[in-house]
Design a protein around this motif. Structure first.
Motif, PDB file in Angstrom:
ATOM      1  N   GLU A 197       0.835  -1.194   0.000  1.00 16.70           N
ATOM      2  CA  GLU A 197       0.000   0.000   0.000  1.00 16.70           C
ATOM      3  C   GLU A 197       0.872   1.246   0.000  1.00 16.70           C
ATOM      4  N   SER A 198       0.465   2.242  -0.799  1.00 16.02           N
ATOM      5  CA  SER A 198       1.152   3.529  -0.836  1.00 16.02           C
ATOM      6  C   SER A 198       0.174   4.560  -1.365  1.00 16.02           C
ATOM      7  N   ARG A 199       0.179   5.745  -0.776  1.00 14.13           N
ATOM      8  CA  ARG A 199      -0.703   6.840  -1.189  1.00 14.13           C
ATOM      9  C   ARG A 199      -2.174   6.431  -1.134  1.00 14.13           C
ATOM     10  N   GLY A 200      -2.521   5.526  -0.213  1.00 10.33           N
ATOM     11  CA  GLY A 200      -3.893   5.089  -0.066  1.00 10.33           C
ATOM     12  C   GLY A 200      -4.354   4.101  -1.119  1.00 10.33           C
ATOM     13  N   ILE A 201      -3.452   3.685  -1.995  1.00  9.02           N
ATOM     14  CA  ILE A 201      -3.776   2.747  -3.070  1.00  9.02           C
ATOM     15  C   ILE A 201      -3.144   1.398  -2.755  1.00  9.02           C
ATOM     16  N   THR A 202      -3.930   0.334  -2.860  1.00  7.76           N
ATOM     17  CA  THR A 202      -3.449  -1.014  -2.533  1.00  7.76           C
ATOM     18  C   THR A 202      -3.279  -1.833  -3.804  1.00  7.76           C
ATOM     19  N   ILE A 203      -2.106  -2.459  -3.920  1.00  6.94           N
ATOM     20  CA  ILE A 203      -1.842  -3.371  -5.035  1.00  6.94           C
ATOM     21  C   ILE A 203      -1.724  -4.780  -4.471  1.00  6.94           C
ATOM     22  N   SER A 204      -2.458  -5.718  -5.078  1.00  5.48           N
ATOM     23  CA  SER A 204      -2.464  -7.117  -4.625  1.00  5.48           C
ATOM     24  C   SER A 204      -2.046  -8.013  -5.779  1.00  5.48           C
ATOM     25  N   VAL A 205      -0.912  -8.689  -5.626  1.00  2.00           N
ATOM     26  CA  VAL A 205      -0.456  -9.647  -6.636  1.00  2.00           C
ATOM     27  C   VAL A 205      -1.108 -10.978  -6.323  1.00  2.00           C
ATOM     28  N   ASN A 206      -1.897 -11.521  -7.253  1.00  2.00           N
ATOM     29  CA  ASN A 206      -2.712 -12.698  -6.935  1.00  2.00           C
ATOM     30  C   ASN A 206      -2.335 -13.964  -7.689  1.00  2.00           C
ATOM     31  N   SER A 207      -1.519 -13.875  -8.732  1.00  2.00           N
ATOM     32  CA  SER A 207      -1.154 -15.099  -9.448  1.00  2.00           C
ATOM     33  C   SER A 207       0.081 -14.860 -10.307  1.00  2.00           C
ATOM     34  N   SER A 208       0.724 -15.946 -10.695  1.00  2.56           N
ATOM     35  CA  SER A 208       1.899 -15.845 -11.565  1.00  2.56           C
ATOM     36  C   SER A 208       2.056 -17.139 -12.348  1.00  2.56           C
ATOM     37  N   TYR A 209       2.822 -17.052 -13.425  1.00  2.00           N
ATOM     38  CA  TYR A 209       3.236 -18.268 -14.131  1.00  2.00           C
ATOM     39  C   TYR A 209       4.535 -17.992 -14.866  1.00  2.00           C
ATOM     40  N   TYR A 210       5.256 -19.059 -15.149  1.00  2.00           N
ATOM     41  CA  TYR A 210       6.449 -18.975 -15.987  1.00  2.00           C
ATOM     42  C   TYR A 210       6.251 -19.919 -17.170  1.00  2.00           C
ATOM     43  N   ASP A 211       6.571 -19.435 -18.357  1.00  2.00           N
ATOM     44  CA  ASP A 211       6.450 -20.283 -19.536  1.00  2.00           C
ATOM     45  C   ASP A 211       7.331 -19.730 -20.647  1.00  2.00           C
ATOM     46  N   ALA A 212       8.225 -20.571 -21.136  1.00  2.09           N
ATOM     47  CA  ALA A 212       9.036 -20.283 -22.324  1.00  2.09           C
ATOM     48  C   ALA A 212       9.662 -18.896 -22.290  1.00  2.09           C
ATOM     49  N   GLY A 213      10.424 -18.633 -21.249  1.00  2.00           N
ATOM     50  CA  GLY A 213      11.170 -17.385 -21.185  1.00  2.00           C
ATOM     51  C   GLY A 213      10.392 -16.183 -20.706  1.00  2.00           C
ATOM     52  N   GLN A 214       9.148 -16.383 -20.290  1.00  2.00           N
ATOM     53  CA  GLN A 214       8.335 -15.271 -19.818  1.00  2.00           C
ATOM     54  C   GLN A 214       7.810 -15.553 -18.411  1.00  2.00           C
ATOM     55  N   LEU A 215       8.061 -14.614 -17.512  1.00  2.00           N
ATOM     56  CA  LEU A 215       7.582 -14.688 -16.139  1.00  2.00           C
ATOM     57  C   LEU A 215       6.517 -13.608 -15.987  1.00  2.00           C
ATOM     58  N   VAL A 216       5.286 -14.011 -15.684  1.00  2.00           N
ATOM     59  CA  VAL A 216       4.149 -13.090 -15.699  1.00  2.00           C
ATOM     60  C   VAL A 216       3.493 -13.049 -14.326  1.00  2.00           C
ATOM     61  N   TYR A 217       3.275 -11.827 -13.823  1.00  2.00           N
ATOM     62  CA  TYR A 217       2.574 -11.622 -12.555  1.00  2.00           C
ATOM     63  C   TYR A 217       1.302 -10.826 -12.817  1.00  2.00           C
ATOM     64  N   ASN A 218       0.173 -11.314 -12.269  1.00  2.00           N
ATOM     65  CA  ASN A 218      -1.107 -10.621 -12.373  1.00  2.00           C
ATOM     66  C   ASN A 218      -1.419  -9.940 -11.049  1.00  2.00           C
ATOM     67  N   PHE A 219      -2.001  -8.754 -11.103  1.00  2.00           N
ATOM     68  CA  PHE A 219      -2.302  -8.046  -9.858  1.00  2.00           C
ATOM     69  C   PHE A 219      -3.522  -7.151 -10.043  1.00  2.00           C
TER      70      PHE A 219
END
Length: 671
Positions: free
Chosen positions: A285-307
């Protein structure tokens, strides 16, 4: 539409996202329609031209190299389509068809006269006129967008204005000035509903044809019934709808499903269906805004995070965000096109962070820092240490070290990691000697089984280049491929392009002793011999010839385009500017000239610098002093006189459980 948003849509469109492409077309629909109408003088023909442009552009958007040139690229396709339509008809549209312009009746006659006058110009000049008069591009913008030198553009405009004035004055019309021409263009009424429908129909047709082509490419032996099912499946998936089993799975984690849907992440959807996505619960949390990272995956050279982003008040459907690049080590490179948030509801946005990385150098249980520094204009500090989870993958590796192109580029640690839907080719490349600042990219791979694998993204470098010794810098590169490489392959042929050959620059004083020899380029041994420089009034004429070039397979345009990239500027200021071609002080530098070929066989040229700029007075060299000014020559540009052909090389490959880069590096260091 702002440029950042447009470039992100273009990136998606190049990957086959039809909705993104349709948004791009709708953003430029009025410009395209008015241009088409101005040429064709008929509503239905203009709609057909825009529709054909949308179809051709979606089919060929992968050929667009620079997203910032998108509108110019579209305009070129449109004008080519218009010329094809006019040629097919074999005659001009009759006068009666002009009455549906939607313009004031008093302008119709002037409009017809203007169009007839424009018809007298050749295609290249018409494109310049279109960009300058109707799309309000500056001369420098036209130069950047089309690759033409500013001197050439000025020449086109000068000739066009003279021709238009002569043609229109025959009819006693005084409408050749820019504001008058532009007013006629602006007065054209746009049938927005019909235009939107035409664009949508074109995109659907192009998408169906693209999917059909892919069907035959991926599975030529499929029976007709199975092929239809495959096409239906592809269209169903690309439409943003989900299969029932995926819907059911996403019901348990609805927010993850929404994110995949919003970002049309086909790889993520496929992995999610197979339970290969890792669930996370990391918050900051910063400036009253909350970021929540909820899932990820790795596949063929790409690391992806969803939030998700909560408590962010904005009416915008999409927002940009920035991350701290310093927080990532040399195993990662950020996909800058992924730095975008999409609105889910009134209080929540969703985002994806996509990192390029190398599977061999990350391990389960490792963490990667992730720091968001800005959301749109809001500065903050949302910091995470996110876990990395890898799933089993299949690899092909090669221990062969290959030196190519006069030993300037050495490839090693060549390996392939196959993913769920695609693959990644990873390699180390040593740029050696004069090639230390060059750029090479691999754009296609073929195997010994007859398969071809096209790239979806190339020219990716992980981290910064490392100095090996005084002669060598090393880069870790990778190319993403559209499909997994057949694990039974025993040989791979890599097709590479030299994107740039970097050289230094040289400043030649106008009062230098003649003849003056500009030193040859290191890569292609091309030089310039300057025989005379003189001033005639407010013009500077430079007589020279290119050396080390074979003109037998060249055109005059090839020589003129390079000659017109020679600049003229204040020598003290030239030495203080980091890049005179792109960063200079107006009034002290001319970045282009008008070049002519005197003798094609000997590559003799003359370049004329106009010290007064008729179009923009601020660009005029008001402080010009012959003894204080010099020519600026970017020697890297000279290399373009010798066409760089793609090169290829073949390496043996075998299946490996995990690529052993360290062993490959030891082998390489012994060589």
């Amino acid at each position: 539409m702002d440029k950042v948003k447009e470039e992100r849509l273009i990136t998606k469109a190049r990957k086959g996202n039809s909705r993104a492409f349709e948004k791009l077309m709708l953003a430029h629909q009025e410009t395209l329609y008015k241009t088409a109408y101005l040429y064709l003088r008929n509503k239905e023909d203009a709609l057909d031209a825009v529709q054909e442009t949308a179809y051709k552009a979606f089919i060929g958007i992968e050929k667009l190299k620079e997203p910032k040139y998108f509108l110019t690229w579209l305009t070129r396709i449109l004008i080519n389509s218009i010329f094809a339509m006019k040629k097919k008809k074999g005659e001009l549209v009759p006068f009666e068809s002009h009455h549906d312009t939607g313009t004031d009746q008093r302008n119709i006659e002037e409009y017809i006269d203007l169009r007839n006058a424009l018809d007298t110009l050749d295609e290249h000049v018409q494109l310049t006129i279109q960009l300058y008069y109707f799309q309000d591009y500056s001369i420098s913008m036209i130069a950047e967008q089309t690759g033409m030198a500013e001197g050439t553009i000025k020449t086109h405009l000068h000739r066009a204005r003279k021709s238009l004035k002569q043609e229109l004055e025959k009819e006693d019309k005084n409408i050749w000035k820019k504001h008058q021409v532009k007013q006629l263009y602006d007065d054209i009424e746009v049938p927005k509903k019909a235009l939107k429908k035409a664009i949508h129909q074109a995109v659907v047709r192009a998408e169906n044809e693209t999917n059909t082509r892919r069907r035959f490419k991926w599975a030529r032996t499929i029976t007709n019934g199975m092929a239809v099912a495959a096409v239906v499946f592809i269209l169903y998936l690309s439409s943003g709808l989900f299969l029932p089993s995926v819907n059911k799975a996403m019901g348990s984690i609805p927010i993850v499903g929404q994110i995949y849907k919003e970002f049309q992440d086909k790889v993520g959807l496929s992995l999610f269906k197979s339970n290969l996505v890792t669930n996370l619960n990391e918050k900051a949390e910063s400036r009253g805004i909350t970021i929540s990272v909820n899932s990820s995956y790795y596949d063929a050279g790409q690391l992806v995070y969803n939030f998700t982003v909560d408590n962010l008040q904005s009416d915008e459907k999409e927002l940009s965000y920035n991350v701290s690049k310093a927080s990532f080590n040399d195993n990662f490179s950020i996909d800058l096109d992924s730095l975008m948030l999409k609105k889910l509801n009134n209080k929540q946005y969703a985002g994806q962070l996509r990192l390029y990385t190398k599977g061999a150098e990350i391990k389960n249980g490792d963490t990667t820092p992730f720091v968001i520094t800005h959301i749109n204009e809001i500065q903050g500090n949302w910091s995470f240490k996110l876990p990395i989870t890898k799933k089993n993958a299949s690899y092909l590796g090669s221990s062969k070290v290959v030196s190519v192109h006069h030993n300037r580029y050495q490839f090693s640690n060549i390996q392939v990691e196959n993913g769920k839907l695609g693959s990644v080719l990873q390699f180390t490349i040593d740029y050696q000697g004069i090639a230390k600042h060059d750029t090479v990219e691999i754009n296609e791979v073929k195997d010994d089984l007859g398969n071809t694998y096209e790239m979806t993204s190339s020219n990716i470098e992980l981290g910064d280049r490392k100095k090996v010794n005084e002669r060598t810098v090393r880069a870790k590169g990778q190319t993403l491929l559209e499909s997994p490489i057949n694990p039974k392959a025993k040989k791979l042929t890599l097709i590479a392009n030299i994107k740039s050959e970097a050289e230094g620059s040289e400043i030649v004083p106008l009062n230098a002793e003649m003849p003056f020899h500009v030193s040859e380029t290191n890569h292609q041994n091309i030089g310039i011999e300057i025989n005379n420089i003189n001033q005639k009034g407010r013009k500077v004429l430079v007589h020279y010839r290119f050396t080390g070039v074979d003109t037998s397979s060249m055109s005059k345009d090839d020589l003129m385009n390079i000659g017109e990239m020679i600049g003229l500027g204040d020598m003290k200021k030239l030495q203080s500017w980091s890049d005179p071609m792109g960063d200079y002080e107006e009034g002290y530098y001319l970045k282009a000239n008008t070049a002519k070929v005197k003798n094609m066989n000997t590559a003799e040229m003359v370049s004329t610098f106009e010290l007064e700029d008729d179009y923009d007075d601020e660009l005029s060299l008001k402080h010009f002093e012959f003894n204080e000014y010099g020519l600026y020559i970017d020697k890297g540009v000279l290399n373009y006189l010798n066409q760089l052909e793609p090169f290829s090389f073949t390496v043996p490959v075998h299946q490996v459980s995990q690529p052993a880069e360290k062993n490959n590096q030891k082998l390489k260091n012994r060589m």
